[in-house]
Design an enzyme around this catalytic site. Structure first.
Site, short mmCIF file in Angstrom:
data_model
loop_
_atom_site.label_atom_id
_atom_site.label_comp_id
_atom_site.label_asym_id
_atom_site.label_seq_id
_atom_site.Cartn_x
_atom_site.Cartn_y
_atom_site.Cartn_z
N GLU A 155 65.16 77.06 26.94
CA GLU A 155 64.77 76.83 28.33
C GLU A 155 65.65 75.75 28.94
O GLU A 155 65.77 74.65 28.38
CB GLU A 155 63.31 76.40 28.39
CG GLU A 155 62.35 77.47 27.89
CD GLU A 155 60.93 76.95 27.77
OE1 GLU A 155 60.07 77.48 28.48
OE2 GLU A 155 60.71 76.02 26.99
N THR A 215 62.36 76.04 34.75
CA THR A 215 63.39 76.30 33.74
C THR A 215 63.84 77.76 33.78
O THR A 215 63.08 78.65 34.14
CB THR A 215 62.88 76.00 32.32
OG1 THR A 215 61.72 76.80 32.06
CG2 THR A 215 62.54 74.53 32.15
#
Length: 308
Positions: free
Chosen positions: A256, A209
């Protein structure tokens, strides 16, 4: 990028004598867009430049410094959106003690007339100005007649009886309704921030991420979203989590973003991430295996939403 000035003193001559849109323009939503369109019309009639006069920090941040993050658009995004609507220069007036203390008459005489030499101003029906909000649209019209500049007041811009407003967009986002916010904005709502170093936990479970700085952005409802992110000029599909990651015990707020079928280094880049749809609220899982299975399911859900 169009020129941005921070003080009304010393505005360069080419940007004086224009039509000026007045407001905070947080979000640059459909109501703001209608206001700017009127300003562009006035500028064309006068053969004059199109300016927006806005305020940084947002006056709410100045008067209530401990208020939580609430901004729909941070300054770079706001300027870009104003430019897309036809604004040619922005005075992002520094909102400090001295500026907050200007009387309504001084705001008109010093800022609008001496600083900008405004020939026409456009604002919303509820615009207030000057110390302790001493000026309103009636006063602006009166001063316009006395001082010789044009004034256009935009009536409320409505959708099914509801006024387009930054407040209603914030409410939609806090409720987890990004598609409703997009209707009011005229486009999906975006979080734009620098990709920061995270704890790299995502890559250990197969879902790397990008950790995007939230900054002063409003916090939407915590949970998982189908998103699109602008990477090097291309919009890419992905899934994102905004929240405190209770499973891994980190309770600071994070945003994220996992991009599908992408491998590249994003650290230090500014990412624009559009929230398309809400998938589920934030949950706490028994362990990483359960978390991994849920992320896989979330990714599949996001792919389906974005394919539709």
């Amino acid at each position: 990028m169009i020129p941005v000035f921070e003080e009304w003193q010393g505005i360069p001559a080419p940007w004086k004598g224009g039509a000026v849109a007045l407001g905070n323009f947080d979000g640059v939503h459909r109501g703001h867009q209608a206001l700017i369109a009127l300003t562009v019309e006035q500028a064309q009639a006068l053969d004059a430049p199109v300016l927006a006069l806005t305020f940084e920090p947002h006056p709410r941040r100045f008067f209530v410094p401990d208020t939580g993050p609430f901004r729909l658009t941070l300054p770079p995004a706001k300027v870009r959106l104003l430019e897309e609507q036809g604004v040619q220069a922005v005075l992002a007036q520094r909102f400090d003690q001295a500026f907050a203390g200007l009387s309504a008459d001084a705001f008109v005489d010093e800022v609008l007339l001496k600083g900008l030499v405004a020939r026409h101003v456009v604002c919303g029906y509820d615009f207030t100005f000057g110390a302790r909000r001493g000026g309103n649209v009636e006063k602006l019209r009166k001063l316009g007649r006395e001082r010789g500049f044009g004034v256009t007041i935009l009536d409320p811009v409505m959708r099914e009886g509801e006024i387009y407003s930054s407040t209603s967009i914030r409410e939609a986002l806090r409720a987890g309704w990004p598609s409703e916010a997009a209707e009011l904005l005229g486009r999906p709502w975006e979080i734009e921030g620098v990709v920061e170093q995270g704890d790299k936990r995502g890559r250990t479970i197969g879902f790397p991420t990008a950790n995007v700085a939230l900054g002063e952005h409003l916090r939407p409802r915590f949970g998982v979203y189908a998103v699109r992110a602008l990477v090097d000029g291309t919009w890419r599909d992905g899934v994102a989590n905004v929240g405190r990651r209770p499973t891994v015990g980190k309770l600071q707020e994070n945003f994220e973003v996992h991009l599908f079928d992408f491998s590249g280094d994003l650290y230090g880049k500014t990412l624009r991430v559009a929230l398309i749809d809400f998938i589920r609220p934030e949950m706490k899982f028994a362990g990483l295996d359960q978390l991994k299975a849920q992320i896989a399911a979330d990714a599949q859900a996001a792919r389906s939403i974005l394919a539709g």
